[in-house]
Enzyme design. Structure first.
Site, short mmCIF file in Angstrom:
data_model
loop_
_atom_site.label_atom_id
_atom_site.label_comp_id
_atom_site.label_asym_id
_atom_site.label_seq_id
_atom_site.Cartn_x
_atom_site.Cartn_y
_atom_site.Cartn_z
N HIS A 175 -4.03 -12.98 -3.47
CA HIS A 175 -4.14 -11.80 -2.73
C HIS A 175 -5.29 -11.98 -1.69
CE1 HIS A 175 -4.17 -7.98 -1.40
NE2 HIS A 175 -5.58 -7.77 -1.51
N HIS A 187 0.81 -1.19 0.02
CA HIS A 187 0.04 -0.09 0.06
C HIS A 187 0.86 1.20 0.20
CE1 HIS A 187 -4.06 -1.53 0.25
NE2 HIS A 187 -3.78 -2.19 0.96
N HIS A 208 -6.65 -3.92 -4.99
CA HIS A 208 -6.31 -2.43 -5.24
C HIS A 208 -5.46 -2.32 -6.51
CE1 HIS A 208 -7.51 0.11 -1.70
NE2 HIS A 208 -7.63 -1.32 -1.08
#
Lengths: 739, 177
Positions: free
Chosen positions: A302, A191, A251
């Protein structure tokens, strides 16, 4: 009772102490003293641990609640679509704005040439990449990023282009082996936290033939260095294609990036080429492999799995078609088809659809409690454990689930999701799915892989609330592992306090590599290494901003402060609802209610499922009579502002919808220039305010539009956009005062 | 006859106990317990890991020793230990502990006295090695991690000693914030 008394007694029975000479205290006394200090200290640490834990709960609850706000955005989208026909004809075609990606019809060769021709000024002193990449390039990148330099847009474009070419030939599932007695290192979510990546490389070495890595998705969003991270990861990918592997995360999705910051980061760092980079990234992300398998024994994805996952089927899926997990409600298809036919003919079905939002299915306390709530509701369709993960099947449950969770609407600000539910139901029930079944199945598999979470109860419950992904139980894990002869599932997707966690009897490992994810001190990061014997070894770390080691107390305080600030903002954002409910208990208008009542109100409005009594001392003052002065929980919010009068006001809206507004702004701002035209603003504002049920007339909007264009250049940037709310608030108050 | 009387007085005491404690106090106490328990109930199924019991009890304001905790945990565990403690068992035990005010707080003065006892030469401070020796070898010994953590907060970085008077004041203040 207790040590205290006994020490005093001990002292008194040693008369020789009074003569001033130094005497050895008896061993018994020393022991007593030691025990006392130990007892005391352990209690101190426990108190800190409690604070650390509830801080964690606050972060999780708010993050989870924040992701539910995603639903508001989706409801706004559908509202906009529904009302498209009501917009006056002069308005810009907002729908096409939403759906069109600005397609640049260049062929591959032309594109490559174009990038090569970009001129990099002499004054640029950052890395200059040459393809094919070498170790010199990756070293240069690492040094540059440590020095906070930015890689020139030309090289980013070339890198992305080469990465796309490379990934095209990759299968959906990559099979690796540890046959060279190598340990493979697996990292979880990063992230955008460059410090964590650099720390991993420092501790564990750079990727190489002797040191293979798998990065398990979610490289971008939230953190501020997402661009640097993907540059490094892609560079190593091209340099060591056999020893560096990347899995796609939820994401790696351009719609998510609009919401969670990556789009903004790219546009800010790369004003000239940012848009094109984002274009390329859409393709690159969708081309990332979905899974990795080690020694035919360990599966790495993931998010997780579902009862529908089949690895053989998964390997045949056309993964690049699933650009985003988020899609428009199907009802809008008619609109789309009309425009699609008018526009270009070749539009891939995967691209032009935005669905009910999938926020990442984190099995936070709130979500688990929410799920329990659902099953108690006695859903009208088949039981949750047996139904498929398809979102289209679950519509009746969607409505009951949503309405049960939404806070009671305040009189003048109806809950946006009230607007949402009916269109959704209609769309699912009445329309045929326009996509052929196979495509739909493929999409489901991908979404399940990227969004699912493990849970402790058996079964596989669909997360139709978010439109995709599941909660999968130990039985589902067991079944899948057995089916494919696997022994372990490694996944990421959820933040864990220790950086990793095992569940499902050790068959599932969650690995998360962004330390201090919520705040400094909130959690550790970790990576796991697997050798040929396939016994996982975990390595933890925590990035620290300061060079001096913080004490436990200091760490807890920083994280706690941040969590409490976020919580106070939530309180402020729901002020009118809260005050109305407080006042119901405060019949005599004393300004105080009992702790019990206070806790009850706050939970019923905010629905964060937090230990309010434990938190109360941090959030609200007690009066002399021991009751809570409820207005005190709104203090310290807006710096310097006196507490505004308690009318449903748009300052609250600002807090509540701030992130959504930013997304909306970013969408309207099609060319990502950071500016929108006044006309676009008018149209959007009109929609938004009618959507919220806030009555503001045309003249007011015009006045406002003019007044917020501070520099009078005919366009509005995001800050001016936000300012609109405060301005309207003043106008509304003025009206009320005059009226 | 003596036993009869004493039994009787115990009964009476507990009756008074009950009498004096209004419903509100019990409910408030139980709500506090419930809140604290929930913070550690990760699976939201009204159970906590037995290793967190000490933390929960201490965070509710009690100062038990490790030995005290062992006894409490023995009471709370299932016949066949599962590693988890259920709320139904925890609540009555904890309520009793709180209402009876067992394991009362150690005051700042007392803590200071304890440090003074360890400061055998009355220097006004302690060497890190001294304190380490006492706390990792005597009483209910600290683990290395506990010792390191305390030292990181206690040792004055300039003088490399523990000025325990300041330390105690600071910790007591921290604790109340």
């Amino acid at each position: 009772m207790g040590c205290g008394t006994s020490i005093a007694v001990e002292n008194q029975t040693h008369p020789s102490e009074t003569d001033g000479s130094i005497r050895q205290p008896s061993p018994a006394l020393t022991i007593k003293a030691a025990i006392l200090i130990q007892r005391w200290y352990r209690r101190y640490v426990a108190h800190l641990e409690m604070r650390r834990r509830y801080t964690w709960n606050i972060f999780q609850s708010i993050e989870y609640a924040g992701e539910q706000d995603q639903l508001q955005l989706s409801s706004f989208f559908s509202f906009m679509l529904d009302n498209f026909t009501h917009m006056n004809g002069n308005g810009p075609d907002l729908i096409s704005h939403l759906l069109d990606s600005v397609v640049d019809p260049l062929t591959e060769e032309v594109r490559q040439l174009k990038y090569e021709q970009i001129v990099v000024p002499e004054s640029y002193c950052g890395p200059r990449l040459s393809f094919p990449l070498s170790v010199t390039d990756t070293n240069a990148l690492l040094s540059a990023f440590k020095e906070e330099q930015t890689l020139h847009g030309k090289y980013v474009l070339q890198l992305l282009y080469e990465t796309k070419k490379f990934l095209k030939q990759m299968p959906n599932i990559i099979y690796l082996s540890t046959s060279y007695a190598k340990e493979i290192t697996i990292c979880g979510d990063l992230h955008g936290r460059l410090d964590d990546l650099l720390l991993i490389f420092y501790k564990n070495g750079l990727p190489s033939a002797e040191n293979p890595y798998i990065f398990n998705g979610d490289f971008v969003d939230r953190g501020k260095k997402s661009t640097e991270i993907i540059i490094i990861l892609f560079a190593f990918l091209l340099l060591y294609p056999d020893h560096m592997h990347l899995n796609r995360g939820n994401h790696e999705d351009h719609i998510m990036n609009l919401r969670y910051g990556f789009t903004r980061e790219v546009m800010q760092k790369y004003k000239t080429h940012g848009r094109e980079m984002l274009q390329l990234l859409q393709d690159v992300f969708s081309l990332l492999p979905l899974a990795t398998v080690i020694d035919n024994k360990v599966l790495i994805v993931h998010g997780g799995i579902s009862d529908k996952i089949d690895l053989d089927f998964l390997s045949t899926v056309e993964r690049h078609k699933v650009k985003s997990a988020l899609r428009l409600p199907k009802r809008s298809v008619d609109h789309l088809n009309v425009h699609a036919n008018i526009r270009s003919s070749s539009r891939q079905s995967g691209r032009s659809r935005l669905d009910s939002p999938c926020s990442s299915g984190r099995t936070s306390r709130a979500s688990r409690r929410r799920k329990k709530h659902i099953t108690k509701q006695g859903s009208c369709s088949s039981s949750s454990s047996s139904s498929s993960s398809s979102s289209s099947v679950c519509s009746p449950r969607v409505s009951s689930r949503n309405t049960s969770r939404r806070p009671p609407p305040s009189p003048s600000l109806p809950s946006p999701t009230d607007v949402l539910q009916v269109p959704f139901l209609d769309s699912f029930v009445s329309l045929e799915p326009p996509e052929p079944p196979r495509d739909e199945l493929e999409r489901q598999q991908v979404v399940d892989i990227l969004w699912s979470d493990p849970k402790n109860q058996s079964g596989c419950s669909p997360n139709s609330f978010r439109g995709g992904g599941c909660y999968f139980g130990p039985d589902v894990t067991q079944a899948l592992l057995q089916k494919h002869g696997l022994c372990l599932l490694i996944r990421s997707h959820e933040c864990k306090q220790e950086g990793y966690e095992l569940c499902h009897n050790g068959q599932v490992i969650t690995i998360f590599s962004a330390s201090n994810y919520y705040e400094e001190g909130s959690n550790r990061g970790a990576y796991v290494k697997l050798g040929p014997e396939l016994v996982p070894r975990f390595f933890q770390y925590q990035v620290s901003r300061s060079t001096r080691k913080l004490t436990l107390h200091q760490r807890v305080c920083v994280a706690e402060g941040s969590a409490l600030r976020a919580l106070k903002e939530k309180l402020y954002a729901h002020r009118s609802d809260l005050m109305a409910a407080f006042q119901q208990y405060d019949i005599d208008n004393t300004g105080r209610i009992s702790t019990s009542e206070w806790a009850q109100v706050v939970e019923s409005v905010l629905r964060l499922d937090l230990p309010w009594r434990t938190l109360r001392p941090r959030l609200a003052r007690l009066g002399a009579d021991g009751n809570v002065e409820y207005e005190s929980c709104f203090e310290d919010i807006s710096p310097g502002e006196p507490i505004p009068p308690v009318t449903p006001n748009l300052a609250e809206t600002l807090y509540r919808y701030r992130t959504d507004l930013e997304i909306i702004f970013n969408i309207i701002d099609k060319d990502h220039s950071g500016q929108i035209s006044i006309e676009e603003f008018r149209q959007t504002w009109k929609l938004f305010s009618s959507h919220l049920g806030v009555a503001v007339n045309d003249q007011t909007i015009d006045d406002m539009a003019r007044s917020i264009d501070f520099n009078k250049d005919g366009s509005i940037d995001f800050n001016e956009f936000l300012e609109a709310f405060r301005v309207v608030h003043k106008l509304v108050i003025k009206e009320q005062q005059q009226g | 006859e003596v036993t009869e009387t004493s039994k009787k007085s115990i009964v009476t005491f507990s009756e008074i106990h009950h009498f004096l404690l209004s419903d509100t106090i019990i409910t408030e106490t139980q709500k506090r317990i419930s809140n604290a328990f929930d913070v550690f109930d990760h699976e939201s199924n009204k159970t906590v890991d037995v290793r967190e019991i000490g933390t929960i009890i201490r965070s509710l304001g009690c100062f038990p020793s490790e030995a005290d905790l062992h006894d409490i945990i023995a009471e709370l565990e299932e016949e066949e230990p599962t590693g988890f403690v259920r709320y139904e068992k925890f609540l009555p035990t904890m309520t009793k502990i709180l209402l009876e005010r067992k394991f009362r707080p150690i005051t700042e003065d007392l803590l200071l006295q304890a440090f003074e006892v360890l400061d055998q030469q009355k220097k006004g401070h302690l060497e890190p090695e001294e304190l380490t020796k006492y706390l990792t070898q005597e009483g209910e010994p600290f683990t290395q991690e506990e010792m390191d953590e305390m030292l990181s907060a206690a040792v004055d970085p300039d003088k490399n000693v523990i000025l325990y008077k300041d330390f105690v004041s600071m910790m007591t203040f921290d604790d109340t914030r």
